[in-house]
Design a protein around this motif. Structure first.
Motif, PDB file in Angstrom:
ATOM      1  N   VAL A 171       0.871  -1.166   0.000  1.00 23.28           N
ATOM      2  CA  VAL A 171       0.000   0.000   0.000  1.00 23.28           C
ATOM      3  C   VAL A 171       0.911   1.220   0.000  1.00 23.28           C
ATOM      4  N   LEU A 172       0.861   1.984  -1.087  1.00 23.16           N
ATOM      5  CA  LEU A 172       1.772   3.093  -1.302  1.00 23.16           C
ATOM      6  C   LEU A 172       0.986   4.398  -1.285  1.00 23.16           C
ATOM      7  N   LEU A 173       1.198   5.195  -0.252  1.00 24.11           N
ATOM      8  CA  LEU A 173       0.528   6.484  -0.127  1.00 24.11           C
ATOM      9  C   LEU A 173       1.434   7.570  -0.679  1.00 24.11           C
ATOM     10  N   TYR A 174       0.945   8.279  -1.691  1.00 24.75           N
ATOM     11  CA  TYR A 174       1.679   9.328  -2.414  1.00 24.75           C
ATOM     12  C   TYR A 174       3.183   9.019  -2.506  1.00 24.75           C
ATOM     13  N   PRO A 175       3.522   7.941  -3.242  1.00 19.16           N
ATOM     14  CA  PRO A 175       4.908   7.473  -3.274  1.00 19.16           C
ATOM     15  C   PRO A 175       5.839   8.354  -4.105  1.00 19.16           C
ATOM     16  N   VAL A 176       7.108   8.358  -3.713  1.00 19.05           N
ATOM     17  CA  VAL A 176       8.187   8.932  -4.518  1.00 19.05           C
ATOM     18  C   VAL A 176       8.711   7.798  -5.402  1.00 19.05           C
ATOM     19  N   THR A 177       8.737   7.991  -6.731  1.00 16.45           N
ATOM     20  CA  THR A 177       9.089   6.855  -7.588  1.00 16.45           C
ATOM     21  C   THR A 177      10.167   7.141  -8.615  1.00 16.45           C
ATOM     22  N   ASP A 178      10.506   8.419  -8.884  1.00 14.57           N
ATOM     23  CA  ASP A 178      11.455   8.681  -9.976  1.00 14.57           C
ATOM     24  C   ASP A 178      12.175  10.010  -9.751  1.00 14.57           C
ATOM     25  N   LEU A 223       8.685  -5.374 -13.460  1.00 16.96           N
ATOM     26  CA  LEU A 223       7.800  -5.264 -12.302  1.00 16.96           C
ATOM     27  C   LEU A 223       6.815  -6.425 -12.215  1.00 16.96           C
ATOM     28  N   ALA A 224       6.925  -7.372 -13.119  1.00 14.27           N
ATOM     29  CA  ALA A 224       5.875  -8.384 -13.272  1.00 14.27           C
ATOM     30  C   ALA A 224       5.684  -9.257 -12.041  1.00 14.27           C
ATOM     31  N   GLU A 225       6.738  -9.495 -11.268  1.00 11.87           N
ATOM     32  CA  GLU A 225       6.631 -10.377 -10.105  1.00 11.87           C
ATOM     33  C   GLU A 225       6.304  -9.629  -8.817  1.00 11.87           C
ATOM     34  N   HIS A 226       6.073  -8.339  -8.909  1.00 12.79           N
ATOM     35  CA  HIS A 226       5.789  -7.561  -7.709  1.00 12.79           C
ATOM     36  C   HIS A 226       4.429  -7.925  -7.125  1.00 12.79           C
ATOM     37  N   PRO A 227       4.277  -7.794  -5.809  1.00 15.79           N
ATOM     38  CA  PRO A 227       2.981  -8.118  -5.195  1.00 15.79           C
ATOM     39  C   PRO A 227       1.910  -7.111  -5.595  1.00 15.79           C
ATOM     40  N   PRO A 228       0.648  -7.486  -5.471  1.00 13.70           N
ATOM     41  CA  PRO A 228      -0.439  -6.545  -5.749  1.00 13.70           C
ATOM     42  C   PRO A 228      -0.270  -5.258  -4.967  1.00 13.70           C
ATOM     43  N   ALA A 229      -0.835  -4.178  -5.494  1.00 10.97           N
ATOM     44  CA  ALA A 229      -0.578  -2.864  -4.914  1.00 10.97           C
ATOM     45  C   ALA A 229      -1.838  -2.008  -4.868  1.00 10.97           C
ATOM     46  N   VAL A 230      -1.856  -1.150  -3.871  1.00  7.68           N
ATOM     47  CA  VAL A 230      -2.761  -0.007  -3.811  1.00  7.68           C
ATOM     48  C   VAL A 230      -1.882   1.230  -3.882  1.00  7.68           C
ATOM     49  N   VAL A 231      -2.173   2.128  -4.802  1.00 12.51           N
ATOM     50  CA  VAL A 231      -1.402   3.365  -4.942  1.00 12.51           C
ATOM     51  C   VAL A 231      -2.357   4.537  -4.791  1.00 12.51           C
ATOM     52  N   VAL A 232      -2.096   5.375  -3.792  1.00 10.98           N
ATOM     53  CA  VAL A 232      -2.929   6.541  -3.532  1.00 10.98           C
ATOM     54  C   VAL A 232      -2.109   7.793  -3.817  1.00 10.98           C
ATOM     55  N   GLN A 256      -1.715  -6.698 -10.195  1.00  5.19           N
ATOM     56  CA  GLN A 256      -3.037  -6.218  -9.792  1.00  5.19           C
ATOM     57  C   GLN A 256      -2.875  -4.921  -9.010  1.00  5.19           C
ATOM     58  N   VAL A 257      -3.494  -3.850  -9.487  1.00  7.62           N
ATOM     59  CA  VAL A 257      -3.311  -2.525  -8.893  1.00  7.62           C
ATOM     60  C   VAL A 257      -4.665  -1.850  -8.685  1.00  7.62           C
ATOM     61  N   THR A 258      -4.829  -1.238  -7.523  1.00 10.27           N
ATOM     62  CA  THR A 258      -5.913  -0.300  -7.283  1.00 10.27           C
ATOM     63  C   THR A 258      -5.289   1.078  -7.159  1.00 10.27           C
ATOM     64  N   ALA A 259      -5.655   2.001  -8.036  1.00 13.97           N
ATOM     65  CA  ALA A 259      -5.130   3.365  -8.013  1.00 13.97           C
ATOM     66  C   ALA A 259      -6.237   4.326  -7.610  1.00 13.97           C
ATOM     67  N   HIS A 260      -5.914   5.218  -6.703  1.00 11.90           N
ATOM     68  CA  HIS A 260      -6.911   6.154  -6.171  1.00 11.90           C
ATOM     69  C   HIS A 260      -6.288   7.533  -6.068  1.00 11.90           C
ATOM     70  N   ARG A 261      -6.915   8.523  -6.683  1.00 17.13           N
ATOM     71  CA  ARG A 261      -6.476   9.910  -6.527  1.00 17.13           C
ATOM     72  C   ARG A 261      -7.406  10.601  -5.532  1.00 17.13           C
ATOM     73  N   ALA A 262      -6.836  11.129  -4.455  1.00 22.35           N
ATOM     74  CA  ALA A 262      -7.619  11.830  -3.443  1.00 22.35           C
ATOM     75  C   ALA A 262      -7.844  13.266  -3.907  1.00 22.35           C
ATOM     76  N   LEU A 263      -9.045  13.548  -4.387  1.00 24.85           N
ATOM     77  CA  LEU A 263      -9.358  14.858  -4.939  1.00 24.85           C
ATOM     78  C   LEU A 263      -9.344  15.932  -3.855  1.00 24.85           C
ATOM     79  N   GLY A 264      -8.748  17.060  -4.202  1.00 25.28           N
ATOM     80  CA  GLY A 264      -8.710  18.182  -3.279  1.00 25.28           C
ATOM     81  C   GLY A 264      -7.668  18.076  -2.193  1.00 25.28           C
ATOM     82  N   MET A 265      -6.916  16.948  -2.169  1.00 21.60           N
ATOM     83  CA  MET A 265      -6.001  16.688  -1.068  1.00 21.60           C
ATOM     84  C   MET A 265      -4.551  17.057  -1.402  1.00 21.60           C
TER      85      MET A 265
END
Length: 300
Positions: A171-178, A223-232, A256-265
């Motif tokens: 579960v990745l909350l507003y991650p730094v990735t690049d 990235l194919a073997e990475h575990p399922p993720a939630v990215v917010v 498997q990914v669930t991506a969620h953008r927190a509007l207004g946040m």
């Protein structure tokens, strides 16, 4: 969408839109001390069991809301240079209480005194310790996810690059990735500024080290073997686009990914349930996502 009124009020309380004076080591050390002192003054939720533990040399804090609770690794944010288990203690207690999930919060070494790979090494050691020793602390380690916010999310994702089989979910909350991603100035605000983010990158992984896939995880070749993720991600956050690019890259690799953008946040809202309604809602959602993923894995 405009800033949520709670976000506007929070930014107004912080003051300058650019986040104030530029960071340096002296400023970071002052922030560390002030954040820790403020955290120690806050009221805390009581849980079934809270204990400081030594995870093969890495100091951690275990939060158990009940005997036999499922457990997640928790990796705090702070740009790799700030915060610790104490600054996140109130929130981790809240998270454990609301979701019913036990947490092992990792007090990893901070940059610039301890640059990459020190923090990631500590997170890996804590994860392996939890797998091997969690049952002795009366938590269920059959299925172990990790939760990280900001730089902590980067460390969780970096651990998945290092060993994709170590965690069952991320579960990745507003991650730094690049490190090389362009940061949109229109998304800059007092919660996180571009100059501060640049300084923190250099403190953690100076020069070409930032291009290593365990650091700039978006650049990982496979990235194919990475575990399922939630990215917010947050709508008003300079890290938004790279977080969403990472979610897309995971999905493109078949993860498997669930991506969620927190509007207004804005950046850092997740760990402030007393300030943001969206934080309280997201805590419940994360607990539900983990419960569902764990049940699905056990049925497979």
């Amino acid at each position: 969408m405009t800033l949520h009124p709670q976000a506007r009020a929070y930014l107004a309380a912080l003051g300058s839109d650019d986040g104030g004076p530029p960071l340096d080591l002296e400023a970071v050390r002052d922030i560390r001390a002030q954040s820790r002192a403020a955290a120690l003054e806050q009221d805390r939720i009581g849980l079934d069991h809270v204990a400081d533990v030594d995870a093969d040399g890495v100091p951690c804090r275990l939060y158990r809301p009940r005997l036999g609770a499922p457990v997640a690794l928790y990796v705090h944010g702070g740009g790799w240079v700030m915060h610790d288990v104490e600054t996140h203690d109130v929130f981790c207690r809240y998270l454990a209480h609301v979701t019913g999930w036990a947490l092992l919060s990792v007090d990893y070494r901070l940059a610039p005194e301890h640059p990459f790979p020190a923090g990631l090494d500590d997170v890996e050691r804590a994860a392996r310790w939890l797998r091997a020793n969690g049952r002795g602390h009366r938590v269920d380690t059959d299925w172990v996810p990790a939760i990280g916010d900001s730089a902590g999310a980067n460390l969780v994702a970096g651990l998945c690059v290092r060993d994709p089989a170590l965690l069952d979910h991320q579960v990745l909350l507003y991650p730094v990735t690049d490190r090389r991603a362009d940061l949109d100035p229109s998304l800059e605000n007092a919660a996180l500024g571009i100059d501060d983010m640049t300084w923190m990158w250099e403190a953690y992984a100076p020069g070409d080290r930032a291009d290593e896939p365990e650091v700039s995880v978006l650049r990982a070749a496979d990235l194919a073997e990475h575990p399922p993720a939630v990215v917010v991600t947050c709508e008003h956050d300079v890290l938004r686009d790279q977080g969403e690019a990472y979610a897309a890259a995971l999905a493109d690799a078949g993860v498997q990914v669930t991506a969620h953008r927190a509007l207004g946040m804005i950046h850092s809202f997740w760990r402030q349930p007393a300030v943001f309604d969206a934080s309280r809602a997201l805590v419940v959602a994360v607990g539900g996502w983990l419960d569902t993923a764990r049940s699905t894995a056990r049925e497979a």
